[in-house]
Enzyme design. Structure first.
Site, PDB file in Angstrom:
ATOM      1  N   SER A 186       0.952  -1.310   0.093  1.00  0.00           N
ATOM      2  CA  SER A 186      -0.033  -0.028   0.143  1.00  0.00           C
ATOM      3  C   SER A 186       0.787   1.303   0.002  1.00  0.00           C
ATOM      4  O   SER A 186       1.617   1.306  -1.015  1.00  0.00           O
ATOM      5  CB  SER A 186      -0.903   0.008   1.201  1.00  0.00           C
ATOM      6  OG  SER A 186      -1.883   1.072   1.291  1.00  0.00           O
ATOM      7  N   THR A 187       0.889   1.995   0.997  1.00  0.00           N
ATOM      8  CA  THR A 187       1.597   3.200   1.145  1.00  0.00           C
ATOM      9  C   THR A 187       3.067   3.237   0.772  1.00  0.00           C
ATOM     10  O   THR A 187       3.465   2.510   1.530  1.00  0.00           O
ATOM     11  CB  THR A 187       1.291   3.977   2.290  1.00  0.00           C
ATOM     12  OG1 THR A 187       0.024   4.090   2.615  1.00  0.00           O
ATOM     13  CG2 THR A 187       1.933   5.464   2.373  1.00  0.00           C
ATOM     14  N   HIS A 212      -2.572  -1.194  -3.316  1.00  0.00           N
ATOM     15  CA  HIS A 212      -3.745   0.011  -3.326  1.00  0.00           C
ATOM     16  C   HIS A 212      -3.478   1.156  -4.004  1.00  0.00           C
ATOM     17  O   HIS A 212      -2.553   1.874  -3.882  1.00  0.00           O
ATOM     18  CB  HIS A 212      -3.925   0.258  -1.828  1.00  0.00           C
ATOM     19  CG  HIS A 212      -4.426  -0.787  -0.644  1.00  0.00           C
ATOM     20  ND1 HIS A 212      -3.729  -1.055   0.608  1.00  0.00           N
ATOM     21  CD2 HIS A 212      -4.720  -2.044  -0.871  1.00  0.00           C
ATOM     22  CE1 HIS A 212      -4.102  -1.873   0.953  1.00  0.00           C
ATOM     23  NE2 HIS A 212      -4.928  -2.829   0.193  1.00  0.00           N
ATOM     24  N   MET A 305      -0.206   1.246   5.023  1.00  0.00           N
ATOM     25  CA  MET A 305      -0.681   1.883   6.171  1.00  0.00           C
ATOM     26  C   MET A 305      -1.856   0.615   6.591  1.00  0.00           C
ATOM     27  O   MET A 305      -2.646   0.084   5.563  1.00  0.00           O
ATOM     28  CB  MET A 305      -1.550   3.024   6.215  1.00  0.00           C
ATOM     29  CG  MET A 305      -2.397   3.543   7.204  1.00  0.00           C
ATOM     30  SD  MET A 305      -1.228   4.140   8.647  1.00  0.00           S
ATOM     31  CE  MET A 305      -2.498   4.474   9.790  1.00  0.00           C
ATOM     32  N   ASP A 308      -4.450  -4.676   6.112  1.00  0.00           N
ATOM     33  CA  ASP A 308      -4.897  -5.478   5.120  1.00  0.00           C
ATOM     34  C   ASP A 308      -3.653  -6.467   4.655  1.00  0.00           C
ATOM     35  O   ASP A 308      -2.601  -5.851   4.342  1.00  0.00           O
ATOM     36  CB  ASP A 308      -5.202  -4.740   3.714  1.00  0.00           C
ATOM     37  CG  ASP A 308      -5.942  -5.321   2.632  1.00  0.00           C
ATOM     38  OD1 ASP A 308      -6.370  -6.484   2.884  1.00  0.00           O
ATOM     39  OD2 ASP A 308      -5.850  -4.927   1.556  1.00  0.00           O
TER      40      ASP A 308
END
Length: 367
Positions: A186-187, A212, A305, A308
């Site tokens: 993600s991030t 993401h 973050m 997930d």
């Protein structure tokens, strides 16, 4: 980074955006809007007296565009930046370029109905700012990245059960030479994925990836990586085969699952509710890999973050897959790997620059 309130500056030529975003952030404990500015020139003047912990930045502004301002900020003093910009086709490339300069995440805003959208997205904005404030700023902008993940929504947190029930499908097959690699991030993941995929040979095992990311960016991201890598990288389509030398990236706004079709791996790209506040969800992908590949798989969870993918990696681990978590020092945000490690889901915890060799080593064992 301040140990007290997160100090935020909003830079946008729209007075409406400045007002609504300021109100959303100011109402939150632990966040303080220290200034707003209608363009980067005004912002730079204000930053001479007080530097923000997080910048909320538009792209198209008078006197200086957001991309130029972002590059200047990152060169002078790396600072977490949340892009708040339209994703209309005419502006998508500009936003893409801005994120490549080191922004942490993006908020997508429409051309019409802006006030209602911003009010409805207040939780997304707050969450994006909080996530950005935790970013490892010493890593920001170090590696060019073409996109960044969307802000995490605070809608009800579904689990992977809403897409693929636990234990459903045929049991994982015995270990064979037909293996697969699954990556979730993600991030900061666009930077991490570029660092990994560009170091893999064309003979690498097939890879399935959840990053993401907004739907307008996954195809652009895959296209850019495809031009940099020896392997083929593309946005996944329903029914695509997972074959050596190919990496499939889940399209933004859809879930992706690994399935077995005879002796072959294929992907299902499906719609459905958010899982862990995301679509695509890493947990959905990892659960499917645990079910349909089992010990034939390598699972990797990287910077991001939230949590997930943590439970999905544990399911892969329990299905005898080999599992890896990126270490804290090399993560932009050590959220997802941390949660996976806490669950005992990771066989290895290694730095980003060691992951390509770990993948290559796994590929060699399949020959």
């Amino acid at each position: 980074m301040s140990t007290d309130k997160i100090k935020v500056m909003i830079v946008d030529d729209s007075a409406l955006v400045r007002q609504v975003v300021s109100q959303a952030l100011a109402s939150e404990p632990g966040i303080e809007v220290i200034a707003t500015a209608s363009d980067p020139v005004f912002a730079m003047e204000k930053m001479k007296t007080q530097w923000p912990d997080v910048l909320v930045l538009d792209i198209e502004m008078p006197r200086m565009d957001g991309i130029s301002f972002l590059k200047k900020v990152m060169a002078e003093r790396p600072t977490p930046v949340v892009i708040c910009s339209s994703l209309a086709e005419s502006g998508a490339q500009a936003t893409f370029d801005a994120l490549a300069a080191g922004a942490v995440s993006i908020i997508t805003k429409p051309k019409a109905g802006l006030k209602t959208f911003l009010e409805d997205s207040a939780n997304d904005i707050v969450t994006a700012v909080r996530a950005a404030s935790r970013a490892n700023v010493r890593l920001l902008g170090r590696t060019p990245s073409p996109a960044a993940p969307p802000a995490m929504s605070l809608r009800p947190k579904n689990t992977a059960d809403v897409i693929l029930a636990a234990g459903s499908g045929p049991s994982a097959m015995a270990r064979t030479t037909d293996q697969v690699i699954a990556i979730g991030t993600s991030t900061g993941g666009t930077q991490a994925l570029e660092a990994i995929l560009t170091r893999l040979p064309a003979t690498c095992l097939g890879i399935v990836i959840v990053q993401h990311m907004p739907e307008k960016f996954t195809a652009m991201f895959a296209e850019r990586l495809n031009g940099l890598c020896a392997i083929e990288v593309r946005e996944a389509k329903n029914g695509d085969r997972v074959i050596p030398g190919r990496a499939l990236i889940a399209p933004g706004g859809k879930h992706m699952m690994l399935k077995r079709s005879g002796a072959q791996y294929v992907v299902d790209v499906v719609d459905g509710p958010l899982v862990n506040r995301h679509k695509p969800s890493v947990d959905v992908l990892f659960r499917s890999v645990a079910r349909f590949a089992g010990a034939n798989a390598l699972g990797i969870i990287m910077t991001g973050m939230g949590d997930d993918g943590a439970r999905g990696l544990k399911e892969m681990h329990d299905a005898k897959a080999h599992t890896i978590a990126q270490d804290e020092a090399s993560c932009i945000v050590f959220g997802m790997p941390k949660e996976a490690i806490k669950l005992g889901a990771a066989d290895q915890i290694i730095a980003l620059d060691r992951i390509p060799e770990a993948i290559n080593s796994f590929c060699r064992t399949s020959v």
